[in-house]
Structures are given as structure tokens and as C-alpha cells.
Design a protein around this motif. Sequence first.
Motif, PDB file in Angstrom:
ATOM      1  N   LYS A 201     -31.447   7.284   2.745  1.00  0.00           N
ATOM      2  CA  LYS A 201     -31.172   6.917   4.134  1.00  0.00           C
ATOM      3  C   LYS A 201     -29.708   7.141   4.458  1.00  0.00           C
ATOM      4  CE  LYS A 201     -35.093   4.377   5.105  1.00  0.00           C
ATOM      5  NZ  LYS A 201     -35.606   3.967   3.824  1.00  0.00           N
ATOM      6  N   SER A 202     -29.476   7.400   5.709  1.00  0.00           N
ATOM      7  CA  SER A 202     -28.082   7.548   6.095  1.00  0.00           C
ATOM      8  C   SER A 202     -27.854   6.931   7.461  1.00  0.00           C
ATOM      9  CB  SER A 202     -27.681   9.011   6.087  1.00  0.00           C
ATOM     10  OG  SER A 202     -28.552   9.741   6.903  1.00  0.00           O
ATOM     11  N   LEU A 203     -26.604   6.967   7.843  1.00  0.00           N
ATOM     12  CA  LEU A 203     -26.189   6.226   8.999  1.00  0.00           C
ATOM     13  C   LEU A 203     -25.072   7.014   9.676  1.00  0.00           C
ATOM     14  CD1 LEU A 203     -25.916   2.556   8.701  1.00  0.00           C
ATOM     15  CD2 LEU A 203     -23.728   3.602   9.007  1.00  0.00           C
ATOM     16  N   THR A 204     -25.144   7.072  10.977  1.00  0.00           N
ATOM     17  CA  THR A 204     -24.120   7.814  11.708  1.00  0.00           C
ATOM     18  C   THR A 204     -23.244   6.832  12.466  1.00  0.00           C
ATOM     19  OG1 THR A 204     -25.704   9.610  12.011  1.00  0.00           O
ATOM     20  CG2 THR A 204     -23.748   9.627  13.393  1.00  0.00           C
ATOM     21  N   THR A 205     -21.950   7.044  12.400  1.00  0.00           N
ATOM     22  CA  THR A 205     -21.074   6.172  13.162  1.00  0.00           C
ATOM     23  C   THR A 205     -20.250   6.991  14.151  1.00  0.00           C
ATOM     24  OG1 THR A 205     -19.218   6.304  11.617  1.00  0.00           O
ATOM     25  CG2 THR A 205     -20.848   4.598  11.211  1.00  0.00           C
ATOM     26  N   VAL A 206     -20.031   6.382  15.291  1.00  0.00           N
ATOM     27  CA  VAL A 206     -19.247   7.052  16.328  1.00  0.00           C
ATOM     28  C   VAL A 206     -18.070   6.154  16.665  1.00  0.00           C
ATOM     29  CG1 VAL A 206     -19.301   8.067  18.615  1.00  0.00           C
ATOM     30  CG2 VAL A 206     -21.389   7.969  17.254  1.00  0.00           C
ATOM     31  N   GLN A 207     -16.904   6.667  16.401  1.00  0.00           N
ATOM     32  CA  GLN A 207     -15.711   5.857  16.576  1.00  0.00           C
ATOM     33  C   GLN A 207     -14.743   6.561  17.508  1.00  0.00           C
ATOM     34  OE1 GLN A 207     -13.437   5.680  12.938  1.00  0.00           O
ATOM     35  NE2 GLN A 207     -11.592   5.721  14.190  1.00  0.00           N
ATOM     36  N   GLY A 208     -14.169   5.803  18.406  1.00  0.00           N
ATOM     37  CA  GLY A 208     -13.085   6.354  19.210  1.00  0.00           C
ATOM     38  C   GLY A 208     -13.457   6.712  20.642  1.00  0.00           C
ATOM     39  N   LEU A 209     -14.616   6.276  21.079  1.00  0.00           N
ATOM     40  CA  LEU A 209     -14.942   6.503  22.486  1.00  0.00           C
ATOM     41  C   LEU A 209     -13.989   5.690  23.348  1.00  0.00           C
ATOM     42  CD1 LEU A 209     -18.842   6.277  22.361  1.00  0.00           C
ATOM     43  CD2 LEU A 209     -17.458   8.302  22.779  1.00  0.00           C
TER      44      LEU A 209
ATOM     45  N   ILE B 275     -17.168  11.345  14.502  1.00  0.00           N
ATOM     46  CA  ILE B 275     -18.569  11.106  14.188  1.00  0.00           C
ATOM     47  C   ILE B 275     -18.731  11.257  12.692  1.00  0.00           C
ATOM     48  CG2 ILE B 275     -20.928  11.815  14.613  1.00  0.00           C
ATOM     49  CD1 ILE B 275     -20.063  12.908  17.260  1.00  0.00           C
ATOM     50  N   ARG B 276     -19.190  10.224  12.068  1.00  0.00           N
ATOM     51  CA  ARG B 276     -19.258  10.251  10.613  1.00  0.00           C
ATOM     52  C   ARG B 276     -20.659   9.970  10.118  1.00  0.00           C
ATOM     53  NH1 ARG B 276     -14.344   7.802  11.551  1.00  0.00           N
ATOM     54  NH2 ARG B 276     -12.594   8.895  10.589  1.00  0.00           N
ATOM     55  N   ILE B 277     -20.826  10.342   8.900  1.00  0.00           N
ATOM     56  CA  ILE B 277     -22.092   9.999   8.268  1.00  0.00           C
ATOM     57  C   ILE B 277     -21.819   9.207   7.008  1.00  0.00           C
ATOM     58  CG2 ILE B 277     -22.133  12.167   7.013  1.00  0.00           C
ATOM     59  CD1 ILE B 277     -25.352  11.674   7.560  1.00  0.00           C
ATOM     60  N   GLN B 278     -22.720   8.359   6.718  1.00  0.00           N
ATOM     61  CA  GLN B 278     -22.566   7.531   5.529  1.00  0.00           C
ATOM     62  C   GLN B 278     -23.917   7.404   4.861  1.00  0.00           C
ATOM     63  OE1 GLN B 278     -20.232   4.196   7.040  1.00  0.00           O
ATOM     64  NE2 GLN B 278     -20.493   3.320   5.004  1.00  0.00           N
ATOM     65  N   GLN B 279     -23.880   7.427   3.565  1.00  0.00           N
ATOM     66  CA  GLN B 279     -25.146   7.262   2.862  1.00  0.00           C
ATOM     67  C   GLN B 279     -25.462   5.788   2.703  1.00  0.00           C
ATOM     68  OE1 GLN B 279     -25.374   9.171  -0.943  1.00  0.00           O
ATOM     69  NE2 GLN B 279     -25.932  11.100   0.006  1.00  0.00           N
TER      70      GLN B 279
ATOM     71  N   HIS C  25     -12.623  17.353  21.482  1.00  0.00           N
ATOM     72  CA  HIS C  25     -12.130  16.043  21.066  1.00  0.00           C
ATOM     73  C   HIS C  25     -13.076  15.347  20.118  1.00  0.00           C
ATOM     74  CE1 HIS C  25      -9.401  15.921  24.840  1.00  0.00           C
ATOM     75  NE2 HIS C  25      -8.860  16.584  23.845  1.00  0.00           N
ATOM     76  N   ILE C  26     -14.056  16.070  19.715  1.00  0.00           N
ATOM     77  CA  ILE C  26     -14.993  15.459  18.775  1.00  0.00           C
ATOM     78  C   ILE C  26     -14.718  15.991  17.389  1.00  0.00           C
ATOM     79  CG2 ILE C  26     -17.397  15.306  18.084  1.00  0.00           C
ATOM     80  CD1 ILE C  26     -18.211  15.327  20.914  1.00  0.00           C
ATOM     81  N   LYS C  27     -14.693  15.104  16.460  1.00  0.00           N
ATOM     82  CA  LYS C  27     -14.523  15.526  15.078  1.00  0.00           C
ATOM     83  C   LYS C  27     -15.726  15.047  14.286  1.00  0.00           C
ATOM     84  CE  LYS C  27     -10.308  16.799  13.063  1.00  0.00           C
ATOM     85  NZ  LYS C  27      -8.915  16.564  12.841  1.00  0.00           N
ATOM     86  N   ILE C  28     -16.441  15.999  13.779  1.00  0.00           N
ATOM     87  CA  ILE C  28     -17.594  15.619  12.973  1.00  0.00           C
ATOM     88  C   ILE C  28     -17.195  15.628  11.513  1.00  0.00           C
ATOM     89  CG2 ILE C  28     -19.927  16.216  12.308  1.00  0.00           C
ATOM     90  CD1 ILE C  28     -20.385  17.399  14.958  1.00  0.00           C
ATOM     91  N   HIS C  29     -17.418  14.541  10.867  1.00  0.00           N
ATOM     92  CA  HIS C  29     -17.072  14.447   9.453  1.00  0.00           C
ATOM     93  C   HIS C  29     -18.328  14.500   8.620  1.00  0.00           C
ATOM     94  CE1 HIS C  29     -12.932  13.032  10.297  1.00  0.00           C
ATOM     95  NE2 HIS C  29     -13.498  12.619  11.414  1.00  0.00           N
ATOM     96  N   GLY C  30     -18.088  14.516   7.343  1.00  0.00           N
ATOM     97  CA  GLY C  30     -19.233  14.366   6.467  1.00  0.00           C
ATOM     98  C   GLY C  30     -19.531  15.596   5.671  1.00  0.00           C
ATOM     99  N   PHE C  31     -20.605  15.517   4.953  1.00  0.00           N
ATOM    100  CA  PHE C  31     -20.904  16.552   3.977  1.00  0.00           C
ATOM    101  C   PHE C  31     -21.933  17.518   4.508  1.00  0.00           C
ATOM    102  CE2 PHE C  31     -22.407  12.290   3.241  1.00  0.00           C
ATOM    103  CZ  PHE C  31     -23.768  12.387   3.417  1.00  0.00           C
TER     104      PHE C  31
ATOM    105  N   ASP D 205     -29.058  10.660  10.185  1.00  0.00           N
ATOM    106  CA  ASP D 205     -27.962  11.589  10.436  1.00  0.00           C
ATOM    107  C   ASP D 205     -28.105  12.152  11.839  1.00  0.00           C
ATOM    108  OD1 ASP D 205     -26.056  13.489  10.553  1.00  0.00           O
ATOM    109  OD2 ASP D 205     -26.759  14.653   8.845  1.00  0.00           O
ATOM    110  N   GLN D 206     -27.386  11.578  12.752  1.00  0.00           N
ATOM    111  CA  GLN D 206     -27.490  12.003  14.151  1.00  0.00           C
ATOM    112  C   GLN D 206     -26.235  12.719  14.602  1.00  0.00           C
ATOM    113  OE1 GLN D 206     -30.312  11.382  15.440  1.00  0.00           O
ATOM    114  NE2 GLN D 206     -31.137   9.634  14.337  1.00  0.00           N
TER     115      GLN D 206
END
Lengths: 115, 269
Positions: free
Chosen positions: A44-52, A35-39, A109-115, A90-91
Motif C-alpha cells: 500500500k502507498s500513500l500520496t501527500t500534497v504539501q504546499g498548496l 507531491i510525494r509518495i510513501q510506502q 510549481h509542482i514537484k513530484i517526488h518519489g520513486f 499512488d495518486q
Amino acid sequence: MSELEVDVQIPTAFDPFAEANADDSGAGSKEYVHIRIQQRNGRKSLTTVQGLKKEYSYNKILKDLKKEFCCNGTVVQDPELGQVIQLQGDQRKNVSTFLVQAGIVKKEHIKIHGF
Amino acid sequence: MADDVPNDVKEDVADIAPFDPTKKKKKKKVVIQDPADDSVEKVTEQTENLSVSDGLESTFSGLKKKKKKAVDTSSLNEESGEVGEDLDDHAGVDEEGEGTVPQSRFPWEGSDRDYEYEELLGRVFNILRENNPELAGDRRRTVMRPPQVLREGTKKTVFVNFMDLCKTMHRQPDHVMAFLLAELGTSGSLDGQQRLVVKGRFAPKNFEGILRRYINEYVICIGCKSPDTILSKENRLFFLRCEKCGSGRSVAPIKAGFVARVGRRTAGT
Ligand SMILES: [Zn+2]
């Protein structure tokens, strides 16, 4: 919930390597849900979920997520990474909690990334 | 288990407090965010995250960036120097480690009673500390300075002491940079003065949090918590070997993972 029960089978035994092992599998990092966040522009920001898991219906999950957090979102197809869910804002916490509670992914199994 | 623990607990600290696990986190007193406006939600988020990651707290010296805004004189006095944190820290250590060593050098002085276990333990550690400090197991931390950050224009952030921190951690700037950028979900590069310029607006805290995770993952020895480790690449795998205890482990390669296209119209649908 049921997923969690499984984990607790041997509650008293302490596995000193548990962590190391967990980290090792991180080296492969294949089965992690990231789970990542991106500016975006401005604040504004955006959350991405990868690997489901592929078996899941991304659109269905997305729908639930959107409804749950009242945010917009979309499923993107990445040539390498397959389908990725994108949500506005940012979710990360929300998504993580949701996925775990819905039994879609195990917490470890969840990895939260980001700042 | 305890399914209400936030995920990042595990991730952030891996339950170990890298530098000084004995130390219980002090409430971060001055968490006044740089008024350079970051969305409020993010700020609060951040604070949570940090409080979770406890252990490494000690990694950053006087981490609440020395704000030019006087915060409150008392705390300023304490914390102004790099050693600010150290002060109360020692106090903490003393209590725990040598709790039984009071004023009159040795409690057993003047009596012929047996030593108590704790006393002996304290004593041996004191001697060890005096003669072979490196064996005493004090993780006398490599203290990291807090990240210094400038804004370049409205859309870029300059991480001024990036190189400095890489040196402190003994890690290749490239590696650290790859991790930072991947975690920030942005792009960036070194400028002429070896500062790291990244796209996006980030507060020092943001960098700090990520560096903390970096340290957990790529610097600290899991076994002995020593930061004195070597990261090497052995046939396509990154391997972390501890100089102190000799243990090693493989570490995850850095992957940026999915990066959404932002800027002009988000991609997709
Ligand atoms: Zn070690």
C-alpha cells in the motif's frame, strides 16, 4: 487554462535562463507544491500534497480529489508545514493533473517526488 | 505551454539529457520487473517515468539489471558486458557526429574539390578526439552501475552498491542518502558493510530513478553537462561548481518535507 495563457505571452522568445531561474527558485522551494509518495505496510502507498496556498480550502480540494480518484483521504495538520493532504494509493500523477487542470497550481510549481 | 506534457518531464530531466543528449533513447527492451512482486500499478508508473527521463538512460550501464533469468539470448549476448549499451551507442554517435566520414578515411581523398562544412567539422573533431579527447565535448559518460538491491526480511531493502555509486558520482554518501530517503519517503541507515538499508520494499528501478534525479540536480553541470562537478556548502547554501567549464549554480537543499506517520494507524482526524 487561463493560467496557461499567461505563460504563453511571448511564445517565440526563448529564455536560455528560464531553466536556471526555475531551479533557483527551487532552492527556496517555498512556493512549490510537493507531491510525494510513501510506502505503507505491504504494497500500500500513500500520496501527500504539501504546499498548496493557504487561501484554498483544503477540505474542498480534498473532497474533489477523493471523488475524482475514488480514494480515501484526509487533511493533516503538520506543525511546521501546515496543512497537508493525504490520499490513499499512488495518486501523484492524478493529483498533479488535477491541480493543474483546476488552475490551482501551475505545472511548473509542482514537484513530484518519489520513486 | 503544451499542457498535456506530464509534469515530471520537466522535473526529471530539466529538458537536458545529462550525459549524452545526442542519443535517443532506445526502447528499453527488457523491462521485466523483478518478480519480487511490486504492485503492478507501481511498475507501470515506473516505466513511464523512466522513459520520460531519457537522457540519463545512459548513465546506468546495462541498466536492465543483469537478470539471472536468461531473457533472450541475443539480447543477452549484446548486453551481458558492462559495455553492452556502449556498443550501439557508439554507432549512434558515429552517425551523428561524423556522418560524413565513410570507409575510405576521407571522402575528399582523390579529388580536389573543396571540403564541405560537415566534413571539416567532422575532421576537426576527429583530430580533437585523438589528441585532446577532453576538449572534444564528448560526454564520454561516467557510467553508473545499476543499483543492486536485496530484500531484508519483508520490510526492508538493502541497497548494496550504494557506496560504490556515491563514489562514481563523487558525492558524500550522507548527501545522497538524504536525498534518497527523502524521495523514497522512508527512513534508513548504513549497515556495517556500508550498505544502505531502507525501510520499505523498493526495486532497483526505484533507486535508479531517484539517483537519476539526484544526478540531474546535484551532479550534472547545467551548462556543459559534465558530471565533473563539486558540491560545496557555502554559507548555508549548497553550491554546485563545474570543474570543466567553471560555471556554478546553487542547488536546493534536501528537505524531506512532509512525512506521514504510517505504521500504527495513520495520524490525523
Ligand atoms: Zn560545466
